[in-house]
Write an enzyme that holds these catalytic residues in place. Structure first.
Site, mmCIF file in Angstrom:
data_model
loop_
_atom_site.group_PDB
_atom_site.id
_atom_site.type_symbol
_atom_site.label_atom_id
_atom_site.label_comp_id
_atom_site.label_asym_id
_atom_site.label_seq_id
_atom_site.Cartn_x
_atom_site.Cartn_y
_atom_site.Cartn_z
ATOM 1 N N ASP A 59 -15.426 8.889 2.743
ATOM 2 C CA ASP A 59 -15.337 8.493 4.153
ATOM 3 C C ASP A 59 -14.298 9.384 4.824
ATOM 4 O O ASP A 59 -13.632 10.167 4.164
ATOM 5 C CB ASP A 59 -14.938 7.017 4.290
ATOM 6 C CG ASP A 59 -13.678 6.693 3.512
ATOM 7 O OD1 ASP A 59 -12.861 7.603 3.247
ATOM 8 O OD2 ASP A 59 -13.508 5.517 3.149
ATOM 9 N N ASP A 83 -10.974 9.588 7.499
ATOM 10 C CA ASP A 83 -9.939 8.918 8.265
ATOM 11 C C ASP A 83 -9.502 9.866 9.364
ATOM 12 O O ASP A 83 -9.512 11.076 9.192
ATOM 13 C CB ASP A 83 -8.754 8.579 7.357
ATOM 14 C CG ASP A 83 -9.160 7.652 6.224
ATOM 15 O OD1 ASP A 83 -9.514 6.498 6.512
ATOM 16 O OD2 ASP A 83 -9.166 8.094 5.064
ATOM 17 N N ASP A 110 1.187 9.151 1.277
ATOM 18 C CA ASP A 110 1.655 8.978 -0.093
ATOM 19 C C ASP A 110 1.792 10.301 -0.849
ATOM 20 O O ASP A 110 2.877 10.713 -1.217
ATOM 21 C CB ASP A 110 0.822 7.931 -0.845
ATOM 22 C CG ASP A 110 -0.684 8.115 -0.704
ATOM 23 O OD1 ASP A 110 -1.131 9.099 -0.073
ATOM 24 O OD2 ASP A 110 -1.436 7.264 -1.243
#
Ligand code: ATP
Ligand code: MG
Length: 400
Positions: free
Chosen positions: A30, A32, A106
């Site tokens: 997907d 983002d 992250d």
């Protein structure tokens, strides 16, 4: 989508797993989007949009079956953000610049931005270099970042398994010591993470890593405890069950969390049931009691939505019934709606050396010979054709 944000005067970049996977030549799952528009501004631009999240506020823009997650640039970490005693961030909604946003992510390979305006990659954190070296590098001070959000430890494992990357030693070392921090993470979020860990097609590697990093016992304490005294067959069952799931994912066949949790929690259920049996309880009742106890302990760590835990229980409850092969009992078992899943589970147990393969063989020939069997994988079962409604529904009925 990105164009529309641009035309409205905002910056917008693709970011995260989609960009990372594209650069690695994988098919992205997907996309983002990161933008300087606030969630409310995003909602002002897209009608098909809803705002979600508390800890991280996000906008979801819906395109048919796809959802694009649009996140506003997050600001640099300030001491004043609300935290728990263990340093976990309760909210993280300070808006910032693109560069600050990169630092709040992250891993460096997850902080690459793709600018469709000029097809360039924006890399503030050395993500391209790490991508080339196949290295997961946590941004900032690892211990602080794990304390802020302990799920990052699970994400390290997941990306290492999925991408076949090494975890940078600095990010790697503190994990076993900080594994206890997972106890603070809401059980519902851990459920989501467990699904991503074990239903992505690389569960075999994930399982080994979780064990190595002492994270498995935090997610599945009863299983970890049971394994300490378990026969070899228990690890084999876990292994085969997880590998089976991986293969199904690989071949695009359906997988269900109900079966996965049945695999992951079977050993504690089996051991406890055995104890009840030794105390004189009947086999079926012993399994039922054991399942209830194991499930209710488990959902305090990793929540399992009822529809899935019900399936796991049914799979377990049917196990003792496979031993009754005389009279009408096989027929009754075979017509149980969960027969097929329970039979697959029996097969797994035989493969692990926990039950006699001859029993599986008996059931295989039984159910191939019978046509009263329910189940997903039954070949060429005659289906009753769906009755089609002709004409408009009767007036009155539809309004209720
Ligand atoms: P995939 O979608 O393949 O599972 P992903 O990297 O896209 O992997 P998501 O959970 O979709 O993971 O998150 C999108 C991006 O948001 C990540 O790439 C990362 O930049 C950022 N992100 C997600 N979770 C965290 C977190 N716990 N801490 C910091 N940044 C995060
Ligand atoms: Mg993603």
């Amino acid at each position: 989508m990105l164009n529309r944000l641009h035309r409205s005067g905002f910056q917008a970049y693709l970011v995260g797993g989609g960009v990372r996977d594209l650069l690695l030549g994988h098919k992205p799952k997907d996309f983002d989007v990161a933008t300087d528009a606030t969630p409310e501004q995003v909602r002002g631009i897209f009608r098909n949009c809803r705002l979600i999240g508390r800890r991280f506020r996000l906008a979801h823009v819906i395109y048919g079956r796809d959802i694009i997650e649009v996140a506003t640039f997050r600001g640099a970490h300030k001491e004043s953000l609300p935290q728990t005693d263990n340093g976990m961030l309760m909210r993280d909604n300070v808006w910032g610049t693109l560069e600050e946003d990169a630092e709040r992510r992250d891993f460096s390979v997850n902080a690459l931005y793709y600018n469709i305006a000029d097809f360039s990659i924006v890399d503030y954190v050395g993500g391209m270099r790490d991508l080339e070296n196949r290295m997961l590098r946590l941004l900032g001070d690892p211990e602080t970042r794990y304390r802020e959000d302990p799920v990052r430890m699970l994400r390290a494992i997941r990306f290492a398994a999925k991408l076949d990357f090494d975890i940078d030693p600095e990010a790697d070392d503190p994990i076993p010591e900080l594994a206890y921090l997972l106890d603070d993470v809401p059980a519902a979020r851990l459920f989501e993470e467990v699904l991503k860990l074990f239903m992505g097609g690389y569960g075999e590697v994930v399982y080994d890593l979780l064990r190595d990093y002492e994270l498995f016992g935090r997610l599945f304490p009863a299983t970890a405890r049971a394994l300490e005294t378990a026969p070899e067959s228990a690890s084999r069952l876990l292994f085969h069950g997880i590998v089976n799931t991986d293969k199904r994912v690989l071949y695009g066949r359906p997988v269900t969390p109900g079966f996965l949790f049945a695999v992951l929690l079977w050993e504690p259920v089996r051991q406890l049931a055995e104890r009840y049996r030794a105390g004189g309880e009947e086999a079926v009742v012993a399994v039922q009691q054991a399942s209830s106890e194991v499930v209710s302990e488990q959902v305090r760590r990793v929540s399992i939505p009822r529809r899935f835990s019900t399936m796991s229980r049914e799979i377990w409850h049917l196990q003792p019934r496979f031993h009754a092969t005389a009279g009408k009992r096989p027929q009754r078992l075979a017509s149980h709606p969960r027969f097929r899943a329970a039979y697959d589970f029996l097969q797994l147990r035989a493969l692990a050396g926990e039950v006699d393969p001859a029993l599986v063989e008996w059931w295989r020939s039984y159910y191939e010979a019978s046509d009263s069997v329910h189940g997903e994988a039954e070949p060429r079962r005659r289906r009753r054709p769906r009755r089609r409604r002709r004409g408009p529904p009767k007036s009155g009925g539809a309004a209720q």
